[in-house]
Scaffold this active site. Structure first.
Site, PDB file in Angstrom:
ATOM      1  CB  THR A  71       3.398   4.640  -0.017  1.00 38.78           C
ATOM      2  OG1 THR A  71       2.818   3.398  -0.416  1.00 38.78           O
ATOM      3  CG2 THR A  71       3.201   4.829   1.485  1.00 38.78           C
ATOM      4  CD  GLN A 178      -3.162  -1.019  -9.685  1.00 38.27           C
ATOM      5  OE1 GLN A 178      -3.016  -1.536 -10.793  1.00 38.27           O
ATOM      6  NE2 GLN A 178      -2.459  -1.398  -8.630  1.00 38.27           N
ATOM      7  CB  CYS A 324      -0.184  -3.106   1.118  1.00 39.49           C
ATOM      8  SG  CYS A 324       0.515  -2.263  -0.277  1.00 39.49           S
TER       9      CYS A 324
END
Ligand SMILES: Cc1ncc(COP(=O)(O)O)c(C=O)c1O
Length: 380
Positions: A71, A178, A324
């Site tokens: 993030t 990922q 999230c």
């Protein structure tokens, strides 16, 4: 039986990683900026980690910035490049299926006067390359596209995206969260200006990430304070977490091919077994252009909340999509971008695995889904 099938949300920390981290906590606890021997000792571990991470990506150690996770890395790269390049142009490009730590940043930049093009994806979740070509303009300064989607596992045609962006004035940022542990990432093969990863998706600790920034890339760094990370990210480096990240990265890379084969086999087994059991379902995303660790399925016979609750009662831990947003009732923006059927996201479940997942676990999951299907079929 208990099955953890939410590895795209986070992975368990590997024992080897914990051992390395404990050693730093207990023995090499110095502040790496202190100039006495205890500080220099901690600095040694920090420098060594930076070299290892840089080598893994085929880049220079000075191009690696340790952060608190993806993030932060995404925020820093996107805002930092957009602000620094604003004098050249205020047009930015991303896709509709990015993680919220990317999308929300672009939305904020839009409110600040930037113009953003959000690229469409097809029903497999692949970015429209023609639209990318057409969207690039003289004043486009940044393109941000994720390598592997966190909800459906689709792998973007990154070499093509890279080549298209390289012909323009824009810089390319890649959220590769990922992809680590599933695809080899040699940044030298690309013209990527910035790339983000986070340790907790590949057996490392939470709260530790990396932002790669190519040398001489213009970035406005916003976190002020000390001179850590060569003035690009102030704050005492979290050496135990960084050492843990580095160990996890090394382990993930060492067994990449074996892990991929294993995860692809599990994915196939999952699909085939569900078919054999005659459970109605459809795959969200691509069976070919995807990693093995994520399987996102649409079950028309049940809503996602009920499915998650029943699976939880059977000891199977999965989610509806991004962790999230798991607490919210907003349907997945990824599935909304892929399918016209608004209802699909409300009936879709993400199963995600890691290299420790087993065939036995897959069979148990399919058996429980089969039971749930029959229960619902009878009730309807
Ligand atoms: C694709 C993607 N980008 C970014 C993030 C955010 O990473 P972090 O949890 O380290 O902030 C995640 C994790 O949820 C993710 O899957």
């Amino acid at each position: 039986m208990e099955v953890y099938a939410d590895s795209a949300a986070t992975t368990p920390v590997k024992p080897e990683v914990i051992t390395k981290m404990m050693d730093i906590y207990e023995t090499h606890y110095g502040n790496p900026s202190s100039i006495h021997s205890i500080g220099r000792d901690a600095r040694k571990y920090l420098d060594e980690s930076r070299r290892t991470v840089a080598k893994f990506f085929g880049v220079k150690p000075s191009e690696i910035i340790f952060t608190s996770g993806a993030t932060e890395s995404n925020n820093t790269a996107i805002k930092g490049i957009a602000y620094q390049q604003a004098h050249k142009g205020k047009h930015l490009i991303t896709s509709k299926i990015e993680h919220h730590s990317v999308l929300h940043v672009f939305e904020q930049l839009e409110r600040e006067g930037f113009e953003v093009t959000y690229l469409d994806v097809d029903t497999e979740g692949i970015v429209n390359l023609q639209q990318l070509r057409e969207a690039l303009r003289e004043d486009t300064v940044l393109v941000s596209i994720m390598f592997v989607n966190n909800e459906i596992g689709t792998v973007q045609p990154m070499y093509d995206i890279d080549a298209i962006v390289a012909e323009s004035n824009a810089l390319l940022h890649v959220d590769a969260v990922q992809a680590v542990g599933h695809l080899p990432i040699d940044i030298q093969d690309f013209n990527i200006a910035a790339l983000s990863i986070t340790a907790h998706k590949f057996g490392g600790p939470k709260g530790a990430g990396v932002l790669y920034v190519k040398a001489d890339t213009p970035v406005t760094y916003w976190q002020l304070g000390g001179e850590q990370e060569t003035k690009r990210r102030a704050g005492t480096e979290n050496v135990p977490q960084i050492v843990g990240l580095t160990e996890a990265l090394t382990l993930a890379n060492a067994n990449l091919d074996d892990n991929n084969v294993h995860l692809m086999n599990l994915k196939n087994l999952f699909i085939v077994t569900l078919q054999e059991r005659s459970v109605p379902f459809e795959i969200n995303g691509s069976m070919t252009d995807s990693t093995g660790h994520i399987v996102n399925l649409y079950f028309p016979f049940i809503d996602v909340e009920t499915m998650l609750t029943l699976l939880d009662l059977s000891g199977i831990y999965v989610s509806s999509g991004s962790a999230c947003t798991a607490g919210s009732t907003t349907p997945s923006h990824v599935l909304a971008a892929m399918y016209e059927n608004d209802d699909r996201a409300k009936h879709s479940v993400r199963f995600s695995f890691n290299e420790l997942s087993t065939e036995q676990e897959i069979k148990y999951i399919t058996m429980e889904i089969h039971k749930i299907y029959h229960k619902f079929k009878e009730e309807v």
